[in-house]
Design a protein around this motif. Sequence first.
Motif, PDB file in Angstrom:
ATOM      1  N   LYS A 101       0.820  -1.204   0.000  1.00 48.63           N
ATOM      2  CA  LYS A 101       0.000   0.000   0.000  1.00 48.63           C
ATOM      3  C   LYS A 101       0.861   1.265   0.000  1.00 48.63           C
ATOM      4  O   LYS A 101       1.785   1.393   0.808  1.00 48.63           O
ATOM      5  N   TYR A 102       0.559   2.154  -0.921  1.00 43.81           N
ATOM      6  CA  TYR A 102       1.236   3.453  -0.957  1.00 43.81           C
ATOM      7  C   TYR A 102       0.193   4.552  -0.850  1.00 43.81           C
ATOM      8  O   TYR A 102      -0.947   4.387  -1.276  1.00 43.81           O
ATOM      9  N   GLY A 103       0.614   5.657  -0.296  1.00 43.28           N
ATOM     10  CA  GLY A 103      -0.290   6.786  -0.173  1.00 43.28           C
ATOM     11  C   GLY A 103       0.377   8.055  -0.651  1.00 43.28           C
ATOM     12  O   GLY A 103       1.578   8.083  -0.955  1.00 43.28           O
ATOM     13  N   ILE A 104      -0.396   9.102  -0.709  1.00 41.69           N
ATOM     14  CA  ILE A 104       0.163  10.413  -1.055  1.00 41.69           C
ATOM     15  C   ILE A 104       1.228  10.800  -0.040  1.00 41.69           C
ATOM     16  O   ILE A 104       2.281  11.333  -0.374  1.00 41.69           O
ATOM     17  N   LEU A 105       0.927  10.492   1.212  1.00 44.16           N
ATOM     18  CA  LEU A 105       1.912  10.685   2.278  1.00 44.16           C
ATOM     19  C   LEU A 105       1.742   9.568   3.287  1.00 44.16           C
ATOM     20  O   LEU A 105       0.749   8.831   3.268  1.00 44.16           O
ATOM     21  N   GLU A 106       2.715   9.425   4.158  1.00 44.05           N
ATOM     22  CA  GLU A 106       2.691   8.369   5.170  1.00 44.05           C
ATOM     23  C   GLU A 106       3.003   8.976   6.531  1.00 44.05           C
ATOM     24  O   GLU A 106       3.987   9.712   6.669  1.00 44.05           O
ATOM     25  N   GLU A 107       2.157   8.680   7.495  1.00 42.94           N
ATOM     26  CA  GLU A 107       2.373   9.201   8.845  1.00 42.94           C
ATOM     27  C   GLU A 107       3.035   8.129   9.719  1.00 42.94           C
ATOM     28  O   GLU A 107       2.708   6.955   9.606  1.00 42.94           O
ATOM     29  N   TYR A 108       3.929   8.566  10.588  1.00 45.65           N
ATOM     30  CA  TYR A 108       4.616   7.647  11.490  1.00 45.65           C
ATOM     31  C   TYR A 108       4.549   8.178  12.923  1.00 45.65           C
ATOM     32  O   TYR A 108       5.087   9.242  13.223  1.00 45.65           O
ATOM     33  N   ARG A 109       3.828   7.470  13.764  1.00 40.09           N
ATOM     34  CA  ARG A 109       3.681   7.776  15.188  1.00 40.09           C
ATOM     35  C   ARG A 109       3.196   9.220  15.406  1.00 40.09           C
ATOM     36  O   ARG A 109       3.707   9.949  16.264  1.00 40.09           O
ATOM     37  N   THR A 110       2.218   9.621  14.630  1.00 35.08           N
ATOM     38  CA  THR A 110       1.719  11.005  14.715  1.00 35.08           C
ATOM     39  C   THR A 110       0.465  11.130  15.570  1.00 35.08           C
ATOM     40  O   THR A 110      -0.056  12.237  15.732  1.00 35.08           O
ATOM     41  N   GLU A 111      -0.035  10.009  16.117  1.00 34.26           N
ATOM     42  CA  GLU A 111      -1.359  10.010  16.732  1.00 34.26           C
ATOM     43  C   GLU A 111      -1.511  11.095  17.813  1.00 34.26           C
ATOM     44  O   GLU A 111      -2.569  11.707  17.925  1.00 34.26           O
ATOM     45  N   ASP A 112      -0.492  11.334  18.615  1.00 34.99           N
ATOM     46  CA  ASP A 112      -0.586  12.357  19.667  1.00 34.99           C
ATOM     47  C   ASP A 112       0.595  13.331  19.601  1.00 34.99           C
ATOM     48  O   ASP A 112       0.927  13.990  20.581  1.00 34.99           O
ATOM     49  N   ALA A 113       1.228  13.384  18.425  1.00 36.05           N
ATOM     50  CA  ALA A 113       2.479  14.144  18.312  1.00 36.05           C
ATOM     51  C   ALA A 113       2.244  15.652  18.379  1.00 36.05           C
ATOM     52  O   ALA A 113       1.338  16.180  17.734  1.00 36.05           O
ATOM     53  N   GLU A 114       3.059  16.317  19.169  1.00 38.30           N
ATOM     54  CA  GLU A 114       3.050  17.776  19.224  1.00 38.30           C
ATOM     55  C   GLU A 114       4.174  18.363  18.366  1.00 38.30           C
ATOM     56  O   GLU A 114       4.094  19.486  17.903  1.00 38.30           O
ATOM     57  N   LEU A 115       5.245  17.573  18.209  1.00 40.19           N
ATOM     58  CA  LEU A 115       6.369  17.965  17.360  1.00 40.19           C
ATOM     59  C   LEU A 115       6.370  17.055  16.142  1.00 40.19           C
ATOM     60  O   LEU A 115       6.433  15.832  16.274  1.00 40.19           O
TER      61      LEU A 115
END
Length: 391
Positions: free
Chosen positions: A245-259
Motif C-alpha cells: 500500500k502506498y499513499g500520497i503521504l505516510e504518517e509515522y507515530r503522529t497520533e498524539d504528536a506535538e512535534l
Amino acid sequence: MKLLLNGNEAAALAAKLARVQVISAYPITPQTVVVETLAKYVADGELDAEFVKVESEHSALSVCLGASAAGARAFTATSSQGLMLMSEILYVVSGMRLPVVMANANRSLSAPLSIWNDQQDSLSVRDSGWIQLYCENNQEILDLLLQAFLLAERISLPAMVCYDGYILSHTAEAVEVPEQAEVDAFLPPYSPAFKLDPSRPLTMGPVGVPEVYMEARYLQHRDMRRAKEEFVRVTEEFRRRFGRKYGILEEYRTEDAELLLFTMGSLMGTVREAVDRCREKGEKVGAVKLTLYRPFPEQEVVRALSRGKVVGILEKDISTGWMGALYTDTVAAFANESKRPLFQNFILGLGSRDVRVEDVEGIVARLKKVVEEGRVEENPCWIGVKKELVE
C-alpha cells in the motif's frame, strides 16, 4: 520472488517489467547502471525494445518525446546536470501531454562539482509539468515506477520517479519482484487516443498563439491537479494486486504528536529511528513522509500537519537566498488556515553531507525550544555546516 537489488537495478527492472518499447538515456553518475542494465536486457533479448544511443540528455529526452508521440511506451533515466540539460524538453513533453516516465537518481548540482546526493536537481524542475514521486527505499523505486506508467498514461502527463543517489542507487536491498503476468494485468499496453500516424496526419505541439496558449496551460494545470485523485486510484489497484500500500503521504507515530518532522525520500529512514528514540524518552514526536510532491497535495498535507504545535521541515535543497522548496509549498498550503502550527525549515544533507540520527534528535530539541518560546528565531536553519562559518 525476492531479489537483492540496488536502486538502479530496481529502476531498470521496473522498466523491463513495464515492457517499455523505446529507451533513450545518456549515462551519468549515479544513474549509469540503469542505462547499462537496460542495454543488456535489450542486447540479450530479454526486453523487446529499441535502445536509442544519443550524444546527450537533451537528445535522450527528445527521442522519448518522439517515440511517445508515435504511441510507444517510452522511458529514460538521468541525474543532476543531465536533468538540467533535459530542462528545455521537460516542458515540451509535458505541454504535449506525453506520458514519458523517467527515473531520476537525485544528485547535487554544479558548481562546485559534486557527484553526491541531494534533491536540488529534481526540485529545481518542480514547475515543469511532470508528476514527481519520491522514494524511501528500493522496493518503492520498483513499485512506484510501475505505478507511474499507469498514472502517466491515464492522465496524459509525464512522471518522474526520484530516488537518492548512492544512498539508494548503489545500496542493495531485498526487493519483492512481481511476476511478469501480474504486471501485465496491472499495466496494459499503452494505447493513446492520439498518436502520430502517416495514414491519419495530425499536428502535435503546434504554435500556441495568444488566442489558445493560456487555455492550453489551464487544461494542463487542471489535469495535473486531477493526478492526485488518479494516483490514489492507481495505488489502490496496486495494493489489491500486489499487497503493498502506498499513499500520497505516510504518517509515522503522529497520533498524539506535538512535534512533527516532515520530509521526503530516503531521509525518512533516519527520521523514523530518531522518532523512536525520542518516543522512548517520552517526547511526543511524529513524522510525515511525502511521496507525491507534484501535484502538491495541500489538503492531505494540512490534515497531517495541523495537529502539531510545530513542524520541522527537513529537506535536501535550497532556493538560494530564501528557503527550501518543500517548506515554501507547505507554508503556502496553510496560508488560509485559521489554525496552523509554527514551521521551521531545516536544510541538511546537501552534497551527501551525513545526516545522523543524532542530528535529527538535535532538530527535535530545537523544535521543543520553538514551542517553549512560541516563535521561530532562525529560518532556514542549516544543519551540518562547519561551525567556523556559522559562529
